[in-house]
Enzyme design. Sequence first.
Site, short mmCIF file in Angstrom:
data_model
loop_
_atom_site.label_atom_id
_atom_site.label_comp_id
_atom_site.label_asym_id
_atom_site.label_seq_id
_atom_site.Cartn_x
_atom_site.Cartn_y
_atom_site.Cartn_z
N SER A 36 0.82 -1.21 0.00
CA SER A 36 0.00 0.00 0.00
C SER A 36 0.86 1.26 0.00
O SER A 36 2.00 1.27 0.44
CB SER A 36 -0.92 0.02 1.22
OG SER A 36 -1.73 -1.12 1.25
N1 SAH Z 1 -1.57 -4.29 3.81
C1 SAH Z 1 -0.79 -4.70 2.67
C2 SAH Z 1 -1.56 -4.47 1.39
C3 SAH Z 1 -1.40 -5.57 0.44
S1 SAH Z 1 -2.51 -5.52 -0.95
C4 SAH Z 1 0.55 -4.02 2.65
O1 SAH Z 1 0.77 -3.09 3.42
O2 SAH Z 1 1.42 -4.43 1.88
C5 SAH Z 1 -3.90 -6.37 -0.30
C6 SAH Z 1 -3.69 -7.77 0.17
O3 SAH Z 1 -4.98 -8.31 0.46
C7 SAH Z 1 -3.05 -8.74 -0.85
O4 SAH Z 1 -1.94 -9.33 -0.28
C8 SAH Z 1 -4.15 -9.75 -1.12
O5 SAH Z 1 -3.66 -11.07 -1.34
C9 SAH Z 1 -4.96 -9.67 0.15
N2 SAH Z 1 -6.33 -10.17 0.02
C10 SAH Z 1 -7.18 -10.04 -1.04
N3 SAH Z 1 -8.34 -10.65 -0.76
C11 SAH Z 1 -8.23 -11.17 0.50
C12 SAH Z 1 -9.09 -11.93 1.32
N4 SAH Z 1 -10.33 -12.27 0.94
N5 SAH Z 1 -8.64 -12.30 2.53
C13 SAH Z 1 -7.40 -11.96 2.96
N6 SAH Z 1 -6.54 -11.25 2.23
C14 SAH Z 1 -6.94 -10.87 0.99
#
Ligand code: SAH
Length: 235
Positions: free
Chosen positions: A84
């Site tokens: 993010s």
């Molecule tokens: N908080 C993270 C953001 C990563 S992007 C950071 O700081 O890097 C969002 C993440 O949500 C991805 O890794 C994706 O695999 C995850 N994601 C998507 N759908 C999801 C679900 N249903 N349950 C858990 N994680 C999920």
Amino acid sequence: MAELDLTQKPIYPNSLYEAAQGVGLTSQRSRDRLVSRLLSNKQLDIEVLNAIRVTPRHLFMDEALANRAYEDTSLPIGYGQTISQPGTVALMTSWVKQGSRSLNRVLDVGTGSGYQAAILSLVAKQVYSVERIAPLSLRAQYCLDQLAVRNIRFTLSDGHWGWSTFAPYDAIVCAAAPDSIPEALVEQLAEGGRLVLPVGEKEQLLTGVEKTATGIKTITLGVAVFVPLVKGRLD
Ligand code: SAH
């Protein structure tokens, strides 16, 4: 308003922390520059900005992209996912922190790189982090272990269902976009607790939800571009 304490010592407990500081574009000066740009947004919480200032974001991403770690932008982390944007992490974390509850237990949906979880670990007592893609969760756990962060628990599951074992939460931060607010997340909030998440398909609204005695209050914090919240887990 309180000023940023630029003399504050690194607050990660790891003795290897100095080695994790980085040089040039990954140095402390680059983190300071990022934070001084974010400071112009008065919605952001000083303690959260300090957490951003001391967190080596470059360690949470591919080495090839590390020189861009302190740009205020999201970047790829593999598996079609992104780390993010720091400004968005700061906004989401600030908004939940400014609620009426102190952050004893916080749920982080979408561990991804672990960066959002790291920031939460510095402003909350205990963080619970849910991810659906196993290799991402493992890499995040490794990275946070290197920083000797000990107040995050991880699980591999579909975040649509929250993590009922440790509910209720004082706050929930969700980094992937569902079509509508998942009911389980609202259920697992304590009264007065805050949930922040992007909602929608193409055009997402960054939405703040506060649980009240009689229901929920929602506000729009801005527009956002996040990956979708996908159903099911992936081993
Ligand atoms: N908080 C993270 C953001 C990563 S992007 C950071 O700081 O890097 C969002 C993440 O949500 C991805 O890794 C994706 O695999 C995850 N994601 C998507 N759908 C999801 C679900 N249903 N349950 C858990 N994680 C999920």
